[in-house]
Design a protein around this motif. Structure first.
Motif: not given
Lengths: 508, 420
Positions: A200-203, A205, A390, A392, A496-497
């Motif tokens: 979950q690197p995006v989360a 971040r 989102e 996941l 995108q976020l």
């Protein structure tokens, strides 16, 4: 035959000085309290009488009138007990008038004469100015935080009478049984670490960006995606409170009736009210003293609303104004108070009632149910979230062997650095940048501008979302160590976020 | 259907039509009971028996209606209804009332095992006897699913084949959108410039509510357009909202009115599967559009193919499976020949060139189905910010479409991927 004793009451999160005037004269014996006391205050009559008798003093068999001035202010709570008791005894001649000069009293009385602490010691004492303040032992530490005069504490009314009549010295407050450990400006022990989140690197971040820029964050994902786990790691990323916020937060916590275990609050508070919370409990108000609500309790810190869509719509919409202005104005017929409410809102919700809708073509909810679920969140509320992500369920491989991310302290250091950059621009965090400041500080470079223009042209981004995207892009650039310019990567990441919301039809 | 010999049928009587509508309005009388009444003692006798609360003479009612409060309610409802007024209302606004085994009833339904005793029609009833293929699927679709449905609807109509569907959200609506697009393009054609087209296929909408009710409401406009440009049918009297049980009944009607059934996207359980059962029971050709093996939205259709359904890649597969000769297209194609083809104006050639590098890698991942930013970052070997920038650019030029933070291939993206 007359005495005036100083005390104070709490309204909202502020203390207000109150003079307790006592008049003792001949007539049918009795005690009348005037000056807008509420029920709890009027009950003081019985407590005070019992406490005085328990202190081995004869209750003056005369007509006693107590006036609480200013008489237009409504008085609630039992904190005036002590002042009334001393006032009665001074007016009836039991104590010399000189004994109470320059003194202010805050405390509730028990029937046996015990002096009890009252909620809101910090704002109460703050309102009393430079007078010597007498409080219950338990409140002494809290009172000392804000007192400008001497703080004295006593255990019983009898003890106080002995001190005031010169028969003994002020007692020293007993040390608390277990001195509370003060985590000195550091992270609380036991706070979950960000490195425990696998994958979950995006989360991760997004958490970092939210903490650095003070951007409200909405996590959308199916059950088991780790939304709560992520949110739990948010507080560790936030920097310590600045002096001003720290005092405000301390005052609010005290006004809400919570004991302060270790001086001023240094770490940002965290509140996670359950979704059955009522609007009044969330926003504040309700009782006569207009207690601060959960949002104010989270002032300067984090308000986490799990299962956002389960909150009643009316409760959520009450959040909109405080989120925008950082302050709540609660007005009742007679008075109004301002409650500070500058919070970082982190919310989590399922994408749909079955929880599986995240991936297009996966949900099995009937259309009507889905539409109702999505209607629960109003567009304007969703619009307040600068970051909408989102989340996941991590894949099994990631859970077992996924790479461990950075530790909380590493990320928190970057967050603190970004906040310092923001402070140089004159704001606490980039979310507070507005108008000309935004023009000055958050203008992307040419390539970034082209990207924004293209996004606007194709309807991917609305004019309304543009400001928010620019603030977030500013924060991302600050975190990347590029405080001078904003590039395409930063703009794109911000875009995108902030995914298009599921309800309300507000575009990014 | 073309070879069907239509027997000479008696004209439906006014009283009979009115009584059928009245009976259909009564809770407790479903399509099967209604048909049974109609074919045994006749609807007027059944209605009269109900009104007198003497069901002995009408076998279907005597067998199925038990006593108690249900029966009392049915009797009360039957007495309160005004059949003549009902008939008048059901014929207003150009709507028609067709009665089973009577003149005017669609021939395609005459041999059906469970035809509706009374059928309400808005639009041209003759279209019901034209060749038609049902295109159905899930309400919650992927973007590609909707595009394939619209493409199949478009292509079937262009080749003169009607499209039957249920006007639900998702696949159903998209299929009819595709049909209506052909009709609009034909309207816009200029005969003075020699643009004359033979008649394209029409939309056939089957709804589970009264014809005056739009469910879902979002498809109110679509429903009106289908009635206007094609035909809208229902066996449910006006004013009745769809119950849960009406949908399987509606699905049976979709199957009954079609020569073949194409399922575009469906999960393992769902409404489309009941249509498949009805179609299989009638010996219809069942066809399915395959999907990615991991896509839940295509799990049902993939299973259908495993179970022997015909695999549909494009409209040619449908014609081949049905044994129909593919006629000359009625209207020149506006779209690419591929179901995932590009927009108008991109006809011919191999489609747009595949974007190089990271963009290509992103499209490749999306070719496997919708993905979130988190998944894309995990599968493409590039920094987060670069993936984000690439995605914005792909979105802006139409390769990728985003909904609720999920990325899917857009029309151009699919074409570019196909060109690789």
């Amino acid at each position: 035959m007359f005495a005036r004793i100083h005390s104070s009451i709490v309204l909202g999160v502020d203390g207000h000085p109150v003079s307790v005037e006592v008049h003792v004269h001949n007539g049918l014996p009795g005690l009348t309290i005037v000056g807008l006391p509420d029920a709890s205050c009027r009950e003081a009559r019985d407590r005070v009488r019992a406490a005085v008798i328990a202190s081995k003093v004869t209750w003056p068999p005369r007509r006693i009138t107590v006036n609480l001035a200013p008489s237009l202010l409504r008085k609630a709570g039992s904190g005036l007990d002590l002042a009334i008791a001393i006032g009665v005894l001074t007016a009836s001649g039991h104590l010399p008038g000189s004994a109470v000069e320059g003194l202010a009293l805050v405390g509730e009385l028990g029937l046996d004469g015990t002096v009890r602490p009252v909620p809101g010691t910090v704002p109460l004492v703050d309102a009393l100015g430079t007078r010597t303040v007498v409080v219950a032992h338990e409140s002494a530490a809290d009172a000392a935080l804000v007192a400008r005069g001497t703080v004295r504490s006593i255990a019983t009314l009898e003890e106080l009478l002995a001190v005031l009549s010169g028969r003994r010295d002020w007692p020293t407050a007993p040390e608390p049984a277990a001195p509370p450990e003060r985590p000195e400006a550091g992270r609380e022990a036991g706070t979950p670490d960000l490195s425990e989140v696998r994958g979950q690197p995006v989360a991760r971040r997004a958490l970092e960006i939210a903490a650095a820029g003070g951007h409200h964050l909405l996590l959308v994902g199916p059950p088991g995606a780790g939304k709560t786990m992520l949110a739990d790691r948010m507080p560790g990323l936030l920097p310590d409170l600045d002096r001003e916020t720290s005092i405000e937060a301390t005052r609010i916590r005290s006004a809400a009736g919570q004991r302060l275990t270790g001086g001023l609050l240094r770490r940002p508070p965290i509140r996670a009210p359950h979704h059955t919370t009522t609007a009044v409990a969330l926003i504040g108000g309700g009782t006569d003293s207009l207690r601060p609500g959960e949002v104010s309790m989270a002032h300067g810190g984090l308000l986490f609303l799990d299962e956002l869509a389960e909150f009643p719509a009316a409760v959520l919409d009450a959040l909109r104004q405080p989120l925008e202005e950082g302050i709540i104005r609660v007005s009742r017929a007679r008075f109004q108070v301002e409650l500070p409410a500058r919070v970082l809102l982190v919310a989590a919700m399922n994408p749909c009632p079955c929880g599986e809708a995240a991936r297009p073509g996966t949900c099995s909810c009937p259309a009507g149910v889905l539409a109702r679920y999505r209607r629960r969140l109003s567009g304007p509320l969703l619009d307040r979230f600068d970051l909408r992500l989102e989340v996941l369920r991590p894949e099994t491989g990631e859970l077992l062997g996924g790479d461990r991310g950075e530790r909380t302290e590493t990320v928190a250091a970057r967050v603190a650095a970004a906040r310092e950059i923001a402070a140089r621009r004159g704001v606490r965090c980039n979310a507070e940048l507005t108008g000309t400041e935004l023009e000055r500080w958050a203008t992307p470079d040419d390539a970034g501008r082209d990207l924004l223009e293209a996004a606007l042209r194709t309807g991917r981004l609305s004019a309304r979302g543009l400001t928010r995207i620019r603030r977030v892009a500013r924060t991302i650039a600050d975190l990347d160590g590029s405080p001078a310019h904003i590039g395409t990567g930063h703009v794109a990441m911000a875009l995108q976020l902030r995914s298009e919301p599921r309800a309300g039809g507000v575009a990014a | 259907m073309n070879g069907l010999r239509v027997p000479t049928l008696p004209e439906p009587g006014e009283e009979e039509s009115a009584a059928l509508i009245a009976l259909a309005c009564i809770d407790g009388i479903g399509p099967a009971t209604l048909l049974d009444c109609h074919r045994s003692e006749g609807a007027p006798a059944a209605l009269e028996a109900l009104r007198r609360d003497r069901l002995g003479g009408v076998r279907p009612l005597a067998e199925r209606v038990v006593g108690g409060s249900v029966r009392a309610t049915m009797v009360r409802t039957a007495r309160a209804l005004d059949p003549e007024d009902l008939l008048r209302r059901h014929r207003s606004h150009g709507r028609r009332v067709l009665v089973a085994d009577r003149a005017g009833y669609p021939a395609v339904l005459l041999e059906d095992p469970a035809p509706p005793a009374v059928l309400f029609v808005d639009g041209d009833p003759a279209l019901l006897d034209e060749p038609a293929v049902a295109v159905v699927g899930t309400r919650n679709t992927t973007r590609i699913g909707r595009e394939i449905a619209a493409h199949l609807g478009h292509e079937l109509a262009r080749h003169g084949v009607g499209v039957t569907s249920g006007l639900a959200l998702g696949i159903d609506g998209a299929a009819h959108d595709g049909v209506l697009e052909v009709l609009d393009r034909r309207d816009a054609a200029d005969p003075d410039r020699g643009e004359v087209f033979p008649p394209p296929g029409r939309p056939i909408g089957v709804v589970a509510s009264g014809l005056d009710i739009s469910y879902p409401r979002r498809h109110a406009t679509l429903q009106r357009r289908v009635a206007h440009r094609g035909v809208l049918v229902s066996e449910v009297p006006l004013g009745i909202r769809p119950n849960r049980w009406r949908f399987p009944a509606r699905n049976r009607l979709i199957a009954a009115l079609s020569a073949g059934l194409v399922v575009v996207e469906s999960r393992l359980v769902g409404g489309s599967m009941s249509t498949v059962e009805e179609a299989a029971g009638r010996g219809l050709e069942v066809m399915a559009v395959p999907g990615h093996p991991l896509s839940p939205a295509s799990a049902g259709t993939n299973q259908l193919i495993v179970d022997g359904a015909t695999l549909v890649r494009d409209v040619d597969d449908i014609f081949f499976a049905l044994g129909w000769e593919q006629p000359d297209p009625a209207v020149p194609s506006a779209r690419e020949e591929r179901p995932d083809g590009g927009d108008a104006g991109e006809r011919g050639g191999a489609g747009p060139a595949p974007p190089p590098g990271l963009a290509g890698a992103v499209l490749q991942v999306l070719g496997g189905g919708p993905a979130s930013l988190e998944e894309l970052v995990g599968r493409v070997d590039a920094p987060m910010a670069e993936v984000a920038s690439t995605l914005v650019r792909l979105e802006v030029d139409g390769h990728v479409v985003t909904t609720h933070g999920w990325f899917e291939l857009g029309a151009r993206g699919a074409a570019a991927l196909g060109a690789r």
